[in-house]
Scaffold this motif. Structure first.
Motif, short mmCIF file in Angstrom:
data_model
loop_
_atom_site.label_atom_id
_atom_site.label_comp_id
_atom_site.label_asym_id
_atom_site.label_seq_id
_atom_site.Cartn_x
_atom_site.Cartn_y
_atom_site.Cartn_z
N GLN A 182 16.06 25.29 58.16
CA GLN A 182 16.40 24.80 56.81
C GLN A 182 16.77 23.32 56.83
OE1 GLN A 182 19.15 26.84 54.27
NE2 GLN A 182 18.15 28.85 54.57
N ILE A 183 17.56 22.94 57.81
CA ILE A 183 17.95 21.53 57.92
C ILE A 183 16.70 20.67 58.07
CG2 ILE A 183 19.15 19.83 59.37
CD1 ILE A 183 21.10 22.17 60.12
N THR A 184 15.80 21.13 58.95
CA THR A 184 14.56 20.41 59.20
C THR A 184 13.75 20.26 57.90
OG1 THR A 184 14.52 21.40 61.39
CG2 THR A 184 12.49 20.41 60.63
N ALA A 185 13.64 21.35 57.17
CA ALA A 185 12.87 21.34 55.92
C ALA A 185 13.51 20.39 54.90
CB ALA A 185 12.79 22.76 55.35
N ILE A 217 13.94 21.05 66.89
CA ILE A 217 13.22 20.77 65.64
C ILE A 217 14.02 19.83 64.74
CG2 ILE A 217 11.61 22.73 65.49
CD1 ILE A 217 13.74 24.11 63.67
N VAL A 218 15.35 20.01 64.74
CA VAL A 218 16.21 19.13 63.93
C VAL A 218 16.15 17.71 64.48
CG1 VAL A 218 18.59 18.67 63.20
CG2 VAL A 218 17.72 21.02 63.22
N PHE A 223 14.28 12.08 63.97
CA PHE A 223 13.57 10.95 64.57
C PHE A 223 12.42 10.49 63.68
CE2 PHE A 223 10.34 9.17 67.42
CZ PHE A 223 11.08 8.14 67.97
N GLU A 224 11.71 11.46 63.08
CA GLU A 224 10.52 11.11 62.30
C GLU A 224 10.86 10.68 60.87
OE1 GLU A 224 8.27 14.66 62.88
OE2 GLU A 224 7.98 14.13 65.00
N CYS A 225 12.09 10.87 60.45
CA CYS A 225 12.48 10.56 59.07
C CYS A 225 12.43 9.05 58.80
CB CYS A 225 13.89 11.09 58.81
SG CYS A 225 14.43 10.82 57.12
N LYS A 226 11.81 8.67 57.69
CA LYS A 226 11.67 7.24 57.35
C LYS A 226 12.97 6.66 56.80
CE LYS A 226 7.11 7.00 58.04
NZ LYS A 226 7.11 8.21 58.93
N GLU A 236 35.51 14.44 65.74
CA GLU A 236 35.25 13.26 66.57
C GLU A 236 34.78 13.61 67.98
OE1 GLU A 236 37.97 10.00 66.54
OE2 GLU A 236 38.66 10.58 64.53
N ILE A 237 35.34 14.69 68.53
CA ILE A 237 35.03 15.01 69.93
C ILE A 237 33.67 15.67 70.10
CG2 ILE A 237 37.42 15.15 70.77
CD1 ILE A 237 37.00 18.29 70.36
N ASP A 238 33.13 16.19 68.99
CA ASP A 238 31.86 16.91 69.10
C ASP A 238 30.69 15.95 69.10
OD1 ASP A 238 33.23 19.37 68.93
OD2 ASP A 238 33.33 19.17 66.74
N PHE A 239 29.89 16.06 70.14
CA PHE A 239 28.65 15.28 70.17
C PHE A 239 27.48 16.25 70.16
CE2 PHE A 239 30.86 11.41 71.13
CZ PHE A 239 29.97 10.43 70.70
N THR A 240 26.53 16.00 69.26
CA THR A 240 25.34 16.86 69.20
C THR A 240 24.11 16.00 69.46
OG1 THR A 240 25.10 16.49 66.85
CG2 THR A 240 26.42 18.41 67.52
N ILE A 241 23.00 16.70 69.71
CA ILE A 241 21.74 16.00 69.90
C ILE A 241 21.41 15.16 68.65
CG2 ILE A 241 19.25 16.32 70.27
CD1 ILE A 241 20.82 17.12 72.74
N ALA A 242 21.74 15.73 67.47
CA ALA A 242 21.48 15.02 66.21
C ALA A 242 22.17 13.65 66.22
CB ALA A 242 21.99 15.85 65.04
#
Lengths: 507, 72
Positions: A182-185, A217-218, A223-226, A236-242
């Protein structure tokens, strides 16, 4: 009482038998972390299950491995279903696994690191792909849950700081299996709108809750978003791939809103300040121009423009007069030079130069004649003198003279040598007649007498001769007694007389 | 000039002020620039004062926009 002695095999067999009867060791679930995972050639995998305090050997046989849903790795937290069995031969027990399932966070941790390294290697985190976040956005998109705390925080913050922009919310699940697609979409959907900035995120939660933002996928959609994306996932302590892929990472949703829009108050201040600066600099420009104008109008030339003409006129007059004076001076100087030349002898009578030169030439010739004659006559005279010389006229006379002087020398040498010989003969005669040569024994006798004389003198000094005259020498222990103090009563004393020794004792 | 974005207006205003502060502008040009600056100040202030409340809308699945109600 003597106890029965067991062999190692017997006790190990006994333990095996007892443990195999214990149902508490059969089909049990054991939770732990995998370490020392090793695959052996025959297809069985051996590993150790551990927790903070203890370790347990474990094995999964080849035929059970095919049912595993994942590849076990070191560091994974797992739940192993199995039975404790004893390996008699080596005397240890181990957990024989029937199945292994992943247990929570260890699994996520590994997936996270794997994807992070993969995307990093692909360059998805590279600084060069980061887009700049617009300073004054008009439209901001937010991909998040429409009913969460995050969306409220973002809207409140934007309204407070910068009420000039429109906020579009793209609702999406933010946890659970459906969240990532859903996030991706919605990220893709948001690009259809004319957005300046897109915020994606959610509030805090467990690692499982935040997991959709670690899905590949997210990451790729971001990365592809213009549109420039600000990520705001968890605390603050949470780091995600996003966060790594996004153009800007905000520690919280509120922070994302702050990073997305400026403060309208600051902007108003900014405009006011620019207005003040414009007024101030404009006033200064006008003041400067006024001062320039005054400086110019104050000048004599502006006040009295004819003065330029007057000054130039004066300058011209001065130049003309200078020119006149100068040309006159040159002319008169050259006239004088001409006069002097005209008056000169050479100019009046040029032949005089010739005469002058002729005279000096003649005088040179004369003096040359005279001196050459002089040299010739001098040399003629010298030649006459040489010719008249006796030696040249009668060379034998010179020989004769030299003969005479030679004879003279010979005579003188003859005389003096004879004298020397006769003198030496006389001396020799004297020596021959001397006493020593005639009677050498006389010297010997004289020397002998002298020696006897010396001996007599020594005789007088001999102490033994003194004894002859009645003196004696007293000795004790072979030492000469020279003082009363040298002896004491009872000491033996030898008294030496001329003809013998008396042995005595001191009384 | 009215069509410029706030960002462009602000940048242009900053440029003009910097130019005026250098001082080496002919008077006629300076007056022109100053007038432009005052015009930009008006534009910027108008834009800053235009909206009193940001609008938040939800984009629905069918593409419709509905106003976001934070009390929902």
């Amino acid at each position: 009482m003597e106890k029965e002695k067991l062999t190692v095999s017997q006790i190990n067999a006994y333990i095996k038998k007892r443990m195999s009867m214990d149902h508490g060791l059969k089909n049990i679930y054991v939770k732990g972390e995998i370490s020392n995972y090793k695959s052996y050639p025959r297809g069985h995998d051996y590993f150790t299950l551990k927790d903070e305090d203890s370790q347990l050997k474990a094995v999964i046989y080849n035929h059970r491995k095919r049912f595993l849903e994942f590849v076990p790795e070191n560091g994974m937290k797992v739940i192993v279903k199995g039975t404790i069995e004893v390996y008699e031969k080596n005397g240890y027990y181990q957990l024989k696994a029937n199945s292994i399932t992943e247990d929570g966070l260890g699994h996520y941790h590994i997936l996270f690191e794997k994807l992070k390294n993969k995307l990093k290697d692909e360059g998805l985190f590279d600084e060069k792909y980061k887009k700049e976040i617009p300073k004054y956005p008009k439209h901001i998109g937010v991909v998040t849950a429409s009913n969460g705390a995050a969306v409220k925080d973002i809207i409140t913050t934007i309204k407070r700081r910068y009420p000039l922009c429109e906020i579009l919310i793209f609702p999406s699940l933010v946890q659970g299996k459906q969240a990532a697609p859903q996030i991706t979409a919605q990220i893709k959907n948001a690009q259809k709108y004319d957005l300046d900035t897109l915020i994606i995120g959610r509030g805090g939660g467990s690692i499982e809750d935040l997991w959709p933002f670690n899905e590949e996928i997210v990451a790729r959609a971001i990365f592809e978003c213009k549109t420039p994306i600000i990520s705001a996932v968890g605390h603050e302590i949470d780091f995600t791939i996003a966060d790594f892929v996004a153009d800007l990472r905000a520690p919280t949703p509120t922070a994302a809103a702050e990073l997305a829009v400026p403060q309208i108050k600051e902007l108003k201040n900014n405009v006011n300040q620019l207005t003040r600066r414009a007024n101030k600099s404009m006033n200064k420009i006008i003041q400067d121009k006024k001062i320039n104008l005054n400086n110019i109008t104050d000048k004599q030339i502006i006040k009295n423009p004819e003065s330029i003409y007057d000054i130039k006129q004066m300058h011209l007059d001065h130049l003309i007069s200078n020119l006149n004076n100068f040309s006159k001076a040159i002319i008169s100087e050259n006239k004088n030079k001409l006069k002097i030349l005209e008056k000169s002898n050479i100019f009046k009578n040029p032949e005089s130069i010739y005469k002058l030169q002729k005279n000096s030439l003649e005088s040179l010739i004369n003096s040359l004649n005279y001196s050459s004659k002089n040299i010739i006559s001098t040399n003629k005279n010298k030649l006459k003198i040489i010719k008249n010389n006796t030696a040249l006229k009668n060379p034998k006379k010179i020989y004769h003279e030299k003969q005479i002087s030679l004879n003279n020398y010979i005579n003188r040498i003859d005389y003096s040598s004879k004298k020397i010989i006769s003198d030496n003969r006389n001396q020799l005669e004297i020596i021959k007649n001397s006493k020593i040569l005639k009677n050498p024994n006389e010297i010997k006798i004289r020397k002998q007498n002298q020696l006897l004389n010396e001996i007599d003198k020594l005789e007088i000094l001999n102490p033994l001769l003194t004894l002859k005259r009645g003196y004696s020498i007293a000795k004790s222990d072979d030492k000469v007694i020279t003082s009363v103090k040298d002896v004491k009563t009872g000491d033996e004393v030898d008294i030496k007389l001329n003809d013998g020794i008396i042995n005595t004792k001191v009384i | 000039m009215e069509n410029m974005s706030f960002e462009e207006s602000l940048e242009k205003l900053e440029d003009i002020v910097n130019k005026l502060e250098k001082g080496d502008v002919p008077l006629d040009d300076a007056i022109d620039e100053f007038n432009k600056a005052m015009n930009l100040v008006k534009i910027c202030n108008d834009k800053l004062n235009s909206a009193e409340e940001a609008i938040a809308k939800i984009v629905q699945e069918n593409g419709d926009l509905i106003e976001f109600n934070s009390n929902e």
